[in-house]
Motif scaffolding. Structure first.
Motif, mmCIF file in Angstrom:
data_model
loop_
_atom_site.group_PDB
_atom_site.id
_atom_site.type_symbol
_atom_site.label_atom_id
_atom_site.label_comp_id
_atom_site.label_asym_id
_atom_site.label_seq_id
_atom_site.Cartn_x
_atom_site.Cartn_y
_atom_site.Cartn_z
ATOM 1 N N ASN A 37 0.812 -1.219 0.000
ATOM 2 C CA ASN A 37 0.000 0.000 0.000
ATOM 3 C C ASN A 37 0.845 1.268 0.000
ATOM 4 N N SER A 38 2.148 1.126 -0.100
ATOM 5 C CA SER A 38 3.068 2.269 -0.033
ATOM 6 C C SER A 38 3.917 2.327 -1.291
ATOM 7 N N ARG A 39 3.333 2.616 -2.409
ATOM 8 C CA ARG A 39 4.112 2.724 -3.645
ATOM 9 C C ARG A 39 4.911 4.018 -3.597
ATOM 10 N N ILE A 40 6.221 3.877 -3.428
ATOM 11 C CA ILE A 40 7.086 5.041 -3.244
ATOM 12 C C ILE A 40 8.248 4.945 -4.227
ATOM 13 N N ASN A 41 8.575 6.047 -4.870
ATOM 14 C CA ASN A 41 9.729 6.095 -5.762
ATOM 15 C C ASN A 41 10.996 6.311 -4.954
ATOM 16 N N ARG A 42 12.072 5.776 -5.448
ATOM 17 C CA ARG A 42 13.373 5.874 -4.793
ATOM 18 C C ARG A 42 13.880 7.314 -4.752
ATOM 19 N N GLU A 43 14.470 7.706 -3.624
ATOM 20 C CA GLU A 43 15.006 9.057 -3.485
ATOM 21 C C GLU A 43 16.487 9.083 -3.160
ATOM 22 N N LEU A 44 17.137 7.924 -3.131
ATOM 23 C CA LEU A 44 18.557 7.880 -2.807
ATOM 24 C C LEU A 44 19.343 8.521 -3.939
ATOM 25 N N SER A 45 19.907 9.695 -3.667
ATOM 26 C CA SER A 45 20.653 10.428 -4.688
ATOM 27 C C SER A 45 21.527 11.467 -4.014
ATOM 28 N N SER A 46 22.304 12.150 -4.819
ATOM 29 C CA SER A 46 23.157 13.211 -4.282
ATOM 30 C C SER A 46 22.319 14.396 -3.802
ATOM 31 N N GLU A 47 21.047 14.456 -4.198
ATOM 32 C CA GLU A 47 20.173 15.513 -3.692
ATOM 33 C C GLU A 47 19.791 15.242 -2.238
ATOM 34 N N VAL A 48 19.651 13.966 -1.886
ATOM 35 C CA VAL A 48 19.311 13.597 -0.521
ATOM 36 C C VAL A 48 20.541 13.687 0.377
ATOM 37 N N ILE A 49 21.709 13.347 -0.194
ATOM 38 C CA ILE A 49 22.969 13.392 0.548
ATOM 39 C C ILE A 49 23.903 14.322 -0.221
ATOM 40 N N PRO A 50 23.813 15.625 0.018
ATOM 41 C CA PRO A 50 24.607 16.593 -0.742
ATOM 42 C C PRO A 50 26.108 16.322 -0.633
ATOM 43 N N GLY A 51 26.773 16.429 -1.764
ATOM 44 C CA GLY A 51 28.219 16.291 -1.798
ATOM 45 C C GLY A 51 28.725 14.866 -1.930
ATOM 46 N N ILE A 52 27.846 13.882 -1.887
ATOM 47 C CA ILE A 52 28.307 12.499 -1.989
ATOM 48 C C ILE A 52 28.668 12.190 -3.447
ATOM 49 N N PRO A 53 29.830 11.593 -3.664
ATOM 50 C CA PRO A 53 30.217 11.258 -5.042
ATOM 51 C C PRO A 53 29.440 10.050 -5.559
ATOM 52 N N LYS A 54 29.532 9.812 -6.864
ATOM 53 C CA LYS A 54 28.819 8.681 -7.472
ATOM 54 C C LYS A 54 29.212 7.352 -6.831
ATOM 55 N N GLU A 55 30.501 7.215 -6.454
ATOM 56 C CA GLU A 55 30.928 5.967 -5.802
ATOM 57 C C GLU A 55 30.212 5.794 -4.466
ATOM 58 N N GLY A 56 29.937 6.893 -3.797
ATOM 59 C CA GLY A 56 29.231 6.850 -2.517
ATOM 60 C C GLY A 56 27.788 6.397 -2.688
ATOM 61 N N ILE A 57 27.133 6.887 -3.738
ATOM 62 C CA ILE A 57 25.768 6.459 -4.027
ATOM 63 C C ILE A 57 25.761 4.968 -4.357
ATOM 64 N N ASP A 58 26.709 4.530 -5.185
ATOM 65 C CA ASP A 58 26.797 3.112 -5.537
ATOM 66 C C ASP A 58 27.026 2.261 -4.286
ATOM 67 N N PHE A 59 27.908 2.711 -3.417
ATOM 68 C CA PHE A 59 28.213 2.014 -2.163
ATOM 69 C C PHE A 59 26.946 1.873 -1.310
ATOM 70 N N LEU A 60 26.228 2.965 -1.133
ATOM 71 C CA LEU A 60 25.013 2.932 -0.327
ATOM 72 C C LEU A 60 23.940 2.054 -0.958
ATOM 73 N N GLU A 61 23.800 2.127 -2.284
ATOM 74 C CA GLU A 61 22.802 1.289 -2.957
ATOM 75 C C GLU A 61 23.079 -0.194 -2.722
ATOM 76 N N LYS A 62 24.340 -0.563 -2.704
ATOM 77 C CA LYS A 62 24.702 -1.970 -2.497
ATOM 78 C C LYS A 62 24.560 -2.383 -1.030
ATOM 79 N N LEU A 63 24.772 -1.447 -0.120
ATOM 80 C CA LEU A 63 24.596 -1.742 1.308
ATOM 81 C C LEU A 63 23.127 -1.740 1.712
ATOM 82 N N LEU A 64 22.355 -0.884 1.089
ATOM 83 C CA LEU A 64 20.976 -0.675 1.499
ATOM 84 C C LEU A 64 19.972 -1.456 0.653
ATOM 85 N N GLN A 65 20.359 -2.625 0.200
ATOM 86 C CA GLN A 65 19.427 -3.487 -0.522
ATOM 87 C C GLN A 65 18.309 -3.898 0.426
#
Length: 86
Positions: A37-65
């Motif tokens: 009942n909670s259809r939500i689009n993903r928000e994990l991005s550099s906008e949510v975590i300002p200043g994080i590099p692309k490697e950081g986003i990739d790292f978090l995506e793999k940790l936060l499965q």
């Protein structure tokens, strides 16, 4: 959602709503109903975590499965390019 401040909503906000494979490990019917009942689009991005590099986003995506069986291991995390500077 019960509340936009509850923990599961916050997780879904970052990761987006899980697909059927990601939900396969969940056994609690109430949790499944909540997620369905909670259809939500993903928000994990550099906008949510300002200043994080692309490697950081990739790292978090793999940790936060959502599905714990798909998360990277500790060894994989330590070998990730984002961790090399540490």
């Amino acid at each position: 959602p019960v509340s936009r401040k509850d923990q599961l909503f916050k997780i879904l906000q970052l990761l987006g709503s899980p697909n059927e494979d990601d939900k396969s490990f969940i056994t609690d019917d109430n949790a499944i109903k909540y997620i369905d009942n909670s259809r939500i689009n993903r928000e994990l991005s550099s906008e949510v975590i300002p200043g994080i590099p692309k490697e950081g986003i990739d790292f978090l995506e793999k940790l936060l499965q959502f599905n714990p069986y798909l998360r990277m291991t500790v060894d994989e995390a330590l070998e990730h390019s984002f961790m090399q500077k540490f």
